[in-house]
Design an enzyme around this catalytic site. Structure first.
Site, PDB file in Angstrom:
ATOM      1  N   HIS A   1      36.525  18.921  26.791  1.00 39.90           N
ATOM      2  CA  HIS A   1      37.763  19.128  27.424  1.00 39.90           C
ATOM      3  C   HIS A   1      37.210  18.951  29.142  1.00 39.90           C
ATOM      4  CE1 HIS A   1      40.998  22.074  29.411  1.00 39.90           C
ATOM      5  NE2 HIS A   1      41.452  20.952  29.479  1.00 39.90           N
TER       6      HIS A   1
ATOM      7  N   HIS B   1      46.348  15.109  29.758  1.00 35.81           N
ATOM      8  CA  HIS B   1      47.443  16.065  30.826  1.00 35.81           C
ATOM      9  C   HIS B   1      47.255  15.600  32.028  1.00 35.81           C
ATOM     10  CE1 HIS B   1      44.402  18.157  28.817  1.00 35.81           C
ATOM     11  NE2 HIS B   1      44.897  19.659  29.907  1.00 35.81           N
ATOM     12  N   ASN B   2      47.893  16.752  33.166  1.00 36.51           N
ATOM     13  CA  ASN B   2      47.990  17.007  34.090  1.00 36.51           C
ATOM     14  C   ASN B   2      47.754  15.038  34.936  1.00 36.51           C
ATOM     15  OD1 ASN B   2      47.916  19.121  34.027  1.00 36.51           O
ATOM     16  ND2 ASN B   2      45.373  19.596  34.925  1.00 36.51           N
TER      17      ASN B   2
ATOM     18  N   ASP C   1      43.207  19.307  38.528  1.00 35.35           N
ATOM     19  CA  ASP C   1      42.455  18.871  37.792  1.00 35.35           C
ATOM     20  C   ASP C   1      43.732  17.156  36.875  1.00 35.35           C
ATOM     21  OD1 ASP C   1      40.348  17.970  36.225  1.00 35.35           O
ATOM     22  OD2 ASP C   1      40.673  19.903  34.799  1.00 35.35           O
TER      23      ASP C   1
ATOM     24  N   SER D   1      41.076  27.814  21.419  1.00 31.96           N
ATOM     25  CA  SER D   1      39.733  29.089  21.910  1.00 31.96           C
ATOM     26  C   SER D   1      38.708  28.578  22.014  1.00 31.96           C
ATOM     27  CB  SER D   1      39.744  29.692  21.808  1.00 31.96           C
ATOM     28  OG  SER D   1      40.038  31.024  21.741  1.00 31.96           O
ATOM     29  N   MET D   2      36.668  29.332  22.291  1.00 30.13           N
ATOM     30  CA  MET D   2      35.813  29.107  21.494  1.00 30.13           C
ATOM     31  C   MET D   2      35.876  29.215  19.890  1.00 30.13           C
ATOM     32  SD  MET D   2      34.013  31.823  24.030  1.00 30.13           S
ATOM     33  CE  MET D   2      34.521  31.692  25.554  1.00 30.13           C
TER      34      MET D   2
ATOM     35  N   PRO E   1      43.324  22.252  21.320  1.00 28.99           N
ATOM     36  CA  PRO E   1      42.800  23.032  21.320  1.00 28.99           C
ATOM     37  C   PRO E   1      43.589  24.730  20.741  1.00 28.99           C
ATOM     38  CG  PRO E   1      42.267  22.696  23.321  1.00 28.99           C
ATOM     39  CD  PRO E   1      43.677  22.154  23.310  1.00 28.99           C
TER      40      PRO E   1
ATOM     41  N   HIS F   1      49.204  21.715  25.629  1.00 27.48           N
ATOM     42  CA  HIS F   1      48.208  21.079  25.131  1.00 27.48           C
ATOM     43  C   HIS F   1      47.163  22.608  24.775  1.00 27.48           C
ATOM     44  CE1 HIS F   1      47.632  23.974  28.903  1.00 27.48           C
ATOM     45  NE2 HIS F   1      46.473  22.972  29.053  1.00 27.48           N
TER      46      HIS F   1
END
Length: 473
Positions: A257, A339-340, A147, A373-374, A371, A395
């Site tokens: 995100h 990132h990536n 990604d 999590s949810m 971040p 990240h």
């Protein structure tokens, strides 16, 4: 036990070594072809003992051929360093052995210059997630990741945080109307929007990339699957930040995100395959195949990677613009980081190519978003420029367990209770993204106090994720 998948450790136990023969054996095992686990191991042991006997065997011939040609295969491989270059590990006590092993191998590449492992690190393909690797004039497609240019984007509004509780239904409606999720999903022709990224010259100069332009247009402004999200939440600045121009207080904020969708994934797959053809590495390092930036292929990938990064940014821009317009809100500040990706940076006075696979740029003064999590906090941070971390930070929280393990471990009731306890309304997602499947974000942040300063905290309240089982992350 009989149907348990055979892995590399099983093959090591019967005499195999970490080489291309092991890779072929594992591919054969995936098909199983009616053999039990024990029968397959017995056959693998027999092929290893006498490859010639299996040269006419329909199933095991490829393995026999590789075993007989191993010396020739290894002679054609680019040799690795005998020892790994030393690198820093942050939050070492919380990082799995698989991620450390992958980073050790990466630091044996002949083009490796320096590296670091972030506290959210876990095992991936090639470079571990949370791995940072600087190379000499070479780019590693799998060091960037599938990604390409995946990123965080944050919009903080001049609206008090109390707005969320008072207008939850409206905010949920805005997210549902102006976002689209899931691997392969996008917009119909009459729904598409235009963006200058579609006018990039790379679409014209690279025939492979040009064939992806319609897909890119279709998916512009959409989000992938897996851990990609769009969230409304509370942004709390414990102190005023003069650089951002934001006063102390709690505000409504939008956090997204996601990455470069099908465009980036297809570019990653194509150039990873090409790199493996051009750069033959020993089996344990083959996913770290690299392209020389002085080569035509290296330049092609570099331009395509940057296009994918620009496209990922455009996707966030479209999402935020749509929601900001519908909300009728004034922006206090907007921040984005990715990132990536691979960057050209300076290290010890020389230019290097810094790969951050699941790691956030954290040069001195550089803003980032990390971040949780949810149902756990995220953090707006400012980098300290720590050289030992190659100017990087985590990240996110990082996975504690695999998606499959999470699905098997947690119940819907447990997830529902955790969301309720944290005041989160969830739209979509599956058990594989349960907050319990991630490391404790506070532990991760504590391991990188030397890398970033926390500027503000984000608390998710309305979260949308893919609900179709997509894994495009």
């Amino acid at each position: 036990m009989e149907n348990k998948r055979i892995n590399g450790n099983d093959l090591l136990a019967i005499g195999y070594k970490e080489n291309h023969a092991m890779g072929v054996a594992l591919k054969i095992n995936k098909r199983r072809l009616g053999f039990t686990r024990e029968q397959m191991l017995t056959n693998f042991k027999a092929v290893l003992a006498d490859p010639n006997r299996f040269l006419t065997d329909e199933v095991f011939r490829p393995l026999a051929e590789v075993l007989l040609q191993l010396d020739t295969i290894m002679e054609k491989c680019v040799p690795l360093r005998d020892e790994s270059i030393a690198y820093r590990v942050f939050g070492e006590e919380h990082i799995e052995a698989g991620a450390r092993k992958q980073m050790d191998i990466a630091m044996r590449l002949p083009v490796a210059v320096t590296g670091a492992l972030m506290p959210d690190a876990h095992q991936g393909y090639g470079l571990p997630i949370g791995g940072v690797l600087a190379t000499d004039n070479a780019v590693i497609p799998y060091g960037v990741g599938v990604d390409i240019g995946c990123r965080m984007a944050l919009s903080v509004f001049d609206i008090p945080a109390t707005y969320i509780e008072e207008h939850k239904d409206r905010l949920e409606e805005l997210i549902m109307k102006h976002t689209r999720f899931g691997a392969g999903n996008g917009y119909l022709k009459h729904e598409r929007v235009d963006h200058e990224v579609l006018d990039s010259s790379v679409f014209e100069s690279n025939a492979f990339v040009r064939a992806l332009k319609d897909k890119a247009w279709t998916q512009l402004g959409s989000s992938g699957g897996g851990n990609h999200f769009v969230e409304f939440g509370v942004m709390e600045f414990a102190d005023s930040d003069t650089a951002l121009g934001v006063a102390k207080g709690k505000y409504l904020a939008l956090l997204t995100h996601s990455g470069s969708r099908g465009l980036g994934a297809t570019i990653a797959g194509h150039y990873t395959k090409l790199a493996k053809q051009l750069c033959k590495l020993p089996y344990q390092a083959e996913n770290l195949a690299y392209l020389d930036l002085n080569s035509e292929e290296g330049q092609e990938y570099w331009l395509a990677m940057n296009l994918a990064g620009d496209y990922a940014s455009a996707c966030h821009e479209v999402i935020h613009d749509k929601i900001i317009l519908a909300l009728g809100a004034a922006l206090l500040t907007k921040i984005e980081n990715h990132h990536n990706f691979a960057w050209k940076e300076q290290y010890n006075g020389a230019e290097v190519i810094v790969h951050r696979k699941g790691a956030t740029p954290a040069g001195k003064g550089v803003m980032g978003i990390i971040p949780g999590s949810m149902a756990t906090p995220g953090f707006l941070v400012r980098g300290k420029g720590e050289v030992a971390a190659v100017n990087s930070a985590s990240h996110g929280a990082g996975r504690l367990m695999s998606r499959t393990q999470a699905i098997k471990t947690f119940s819907a009731a447990e997830l529902k209770m955790m969301l309720a306890d944290n005041g989160v309304r969830l739209l979509g997602a599956g058990m594989d993204e349960a907050p319990m499947a991630y490391k404790d974000i506070h532990t991760v942040m504590a391991a990188q106090t030397g890398l970033v300063d926390v500027v503000a905290t984000f608390l998710p309240r309305i979260v949308r994720m893919a609900d179709d089982g997509s894994r495009e992350d």
